[in-house]
Design an enzyme around this catalytic site. Sequence first.
Site, mmCIF file in Angstrom:
data_model
loop_
_atom_site.group_PDB
_atom_site.id
_atom_site.type_symbol
_atom_site.label_atom_id
_atom_site.label_comp_id
_atom_site.label_asym_id
_atom_site.label_seq_id
_atom_site.Cartn_x
_atom_site.Cartn_y
_atom_site.Cartn_z
ATOM 1 N N GLU B 57 0.813 -1.225 0.000
ATOM 2 C CA GLU B 57 0.000 0.000 0.000
ATOM 3 C C GLU B 57 0.845 1.273 0.000
ATOM 4 O O GLU B 57 0.419 2.308 -0.512
ATOM 5 C CB GLU B 57 -0.960 0.004 1.189
ATOM 6 N N PHE B 119 -11.678 -6.752 13.763
ATOM 7 C CA PHE B 119 -10.609 -7.226 12.886
ATOM 8 C C PHE B 119 -10.228 -6.141 11.876
ATOM 9 O O PHE B 119 -11.088 -5.569 11.213
ATOM 10 C CB PHE B 119 -11.072 -8.492 12.146
ATOM 11 N N GLN B 120 -8.957 -5.880 11.758
ATOM 12 C CA GLN B 120 -8.404 -4.858 10.866
ATOM 13 C C GLN B 120 -8.990 -3.476 11.110
ATOM 14 O O GLN B 120 -9.180 -2.689 10.193
ATOM 15 C CB GLN B 120 -8.561 -5.273 9.390
ATOM 16 N N LYS B 169 -17.392 -0.224 5.882
ATOM 17 C CA LYS B 169 -17.880 -1.250 4.963
ATOM 18 C C LYS B 169 -19.408 -1.261 4.886
ATOM 19 O O LYS B 169 -19.989 -1.462 3.815
ATOM 20 C CB LYS B 169 -17.369 -2.619 5.409
ATOM 21 N N MET B 489 24.640 7.966 2.623
ATOM 22 C CA MET B 489 24.595 9.254 3.313
ATOM 23 C C MET B 489 24.888 9.076 4.802
ATOM 24 O O MET B 489 25.585 9.895 5.402
ATOM 25 C CB MET B 489 23.231 9.931 3.102
#
Lengths: 173, 584
Positions: B57, B119-120, B169, B489
Amino acid sequence: MSGINRSLQTIAALVENRAGVLARVSDLFARRGYNIHSLTVAPTPDPAFSRITIVVNVDSAPLEQVVKQLFKLVNVVEIEELIHEAAYERELLIAVVNVATNKPELMSLITNLNGNVLTDSDSQLAFSVEANPSQINQLEKQLEGFDIISQQRSGRIAAPKIGVTVPKTTAKA
Amino acid sequence: MTTEKISEKRINGAQAVIKSLEMEGVEVIFGYPGGAILPVYDPLIDTPIRHILVRHEQGAGHMAEGYAHATGKPGVCMVTSGPAATNVVTALADAYLDSVPMVCITGQVALPNIGTDAFQEVDTTGITRSITKHNYLVTKAEDIPRIIHEAFHIATTGRPGPVLVDIPKSIVAANNPDAHFDWYYPDTIDLPGYNPEFEINVEQINQAVEMLLEAERPVLYVGGGVLKARAAEVLLELAELGDIPVVTTLMARGAFPDSHELCLGMPGMHGNYTAITAIQKSDLLIAMGSRFDDRVTGKVDAFAPEAKVVHVDIDPAEHGKIRAPELAIAGDCNDVMKAIVAKIVSDSAKFADHTAWRDTIRGWQERYPLVYEQSEEGEYLKPQFVIEQIAQSCPADTIVTAGVGQHQMWASQFWKFDHPYTWINSGGLGTMGFSIPAAIGAKAAMPDRMVWAIDGDGCFQMTAQELITAAVDKIPVKVALINNAYLGMVRQWQELFYDERYSEVHFGYDVPDYVKWSESMGCAAFKVDKIDDVRSTIDKANAINDRPVVIDFRCLSSEKVYPMVVAGGPNDDVIVHPSQAEEN
């Protein structure tokens, strides 16, 4: 007026009355390192908007930056800068105190500030005082010698004095 | 709100999301499906909008950014709830710090489950509050068109930035009767607290012109705001009209052509000596869409000590945040510069003579150009040489992206940018792994343009999996892997400031095998370790257009980025390339 703390400045923000707006405001202050001294929030007569009155410690950041960053929040509609001389500033204190022979002394403190006795029992006194913040500060000091059961203050609200124009940042056309 | 009835057709929330994106003119969505966003992925099948299925993502977010940088249009990404939302957080923060217009749609658990540690479930709007310009948690299906319309408006107007729309949802579920409503699309915006328009203040313009005309040693300090305002043309006009030298910050490379005689290049920690020093000695700094970032100013109290400052920015909160300007102008850089140019032209105004100033600057340029020394026979390559060779073999309008670190600085220094919107990098957040997904986003937006990602080996290992996306979706980007076997760096700082104690910075050249890895992801891949093979391999890569290409350029670990100003140090103390220091 004596007892004014110049480090503390009051701003009043008109905000959209939506879920999460208070969190946005307090998050912004936390993230940018601005110190909040007090914060009050309540809906305005138009229920679509709320007013958040914030007393900010300007030693942590210049007031101009605080106002500009706060105004960037999409839900903030208008911000008034209410310096002490330009505003009516009020705060409410409520206390419950155990009293004995010192009751007359406490009653005179309350009366001097046009306070209200809420309950007067033989051994306890509940009262409220509405006054400007420095008077409330002074009252808190004077109460130090008493047997206090509970004591709370509301945080400051403020409004521009009649005939005074205060600095205003607004999204209104 | 006045609403335009498209039809009386009932529509569900998921269809409304897709239809709203269509109404906003979205061409590409970078995304990744999952539980909570599943209902929205169903109507996606029926839309003409292209969906690019990423492999992580974070990649979706950076691709949306790359798309936005290249086109000026808002980039769109869509992911599910919980870990998907937290994975996109880095890209949101990146877009926030670099003012990139972006709309991110996240799935959320069903409304009744919010707050139950479902959940999630994460508090996505809470987590992203301080790294988005604005965010929404949608609570009613019929709010979807209004909120998506507002999200695009907020993301693209004023100072651009990312806007997140979190959609539970239950309100996009096709089987939820409450998630159906009569389709509408708003044609107005009702945001009483949001007014990004600034009117030109004639007094301020006159004052700015007066200061410009008087200045003997002016410098235009140009930042990313000039690109966001699509103001490169009028910048050129203003600079030429007034014979004013221009520095372009890391976010503004390409806003003014590097080949122009007034261009001094990049200022800041790894800027070139002339750009840094011209600012230090200037008597008027015209900060145009720049924000006095600490990587530009060094020690603020010692920055441009003799200069008056005119600060033009569309975000008034930037005025005085770091440096108090003598004149602050809130507005779009394009509008403000046009007004300044118009005033100068209509008055036939004359600038002070800048001949002496230009001569002084030319002296610095001659004495302290950007330099490197070619590697010796048998040594690995010099990164600067590789970057120069790519630049010379590509069309002038090639889009270049970079990750973060030494290779980013060398790319900014040694690529000569003569076109705006050709340089895409992570300036504010400094996000390693930015270059590959950003390049894919840019190439998806502009398939006819050549797109090169200049990447480091550390960065490559963070987001290389998006090359699978590029291979599968036929987005043939090219990657120049500046492989110096180190987090270069960090190594440079450890060499200079930690007594050469190299702590946890060694990656090694050979593990992973970058060629095999790239080939397994569907790319053409080459390894180059000799000077003589550099140009021919680049030409080979440039001829491949059916899949991504990766070139593993074996570069010297010891090479350092010069010039350098020590972090927090005064910009008067520029550490130049060792070969130039001896002349001092």
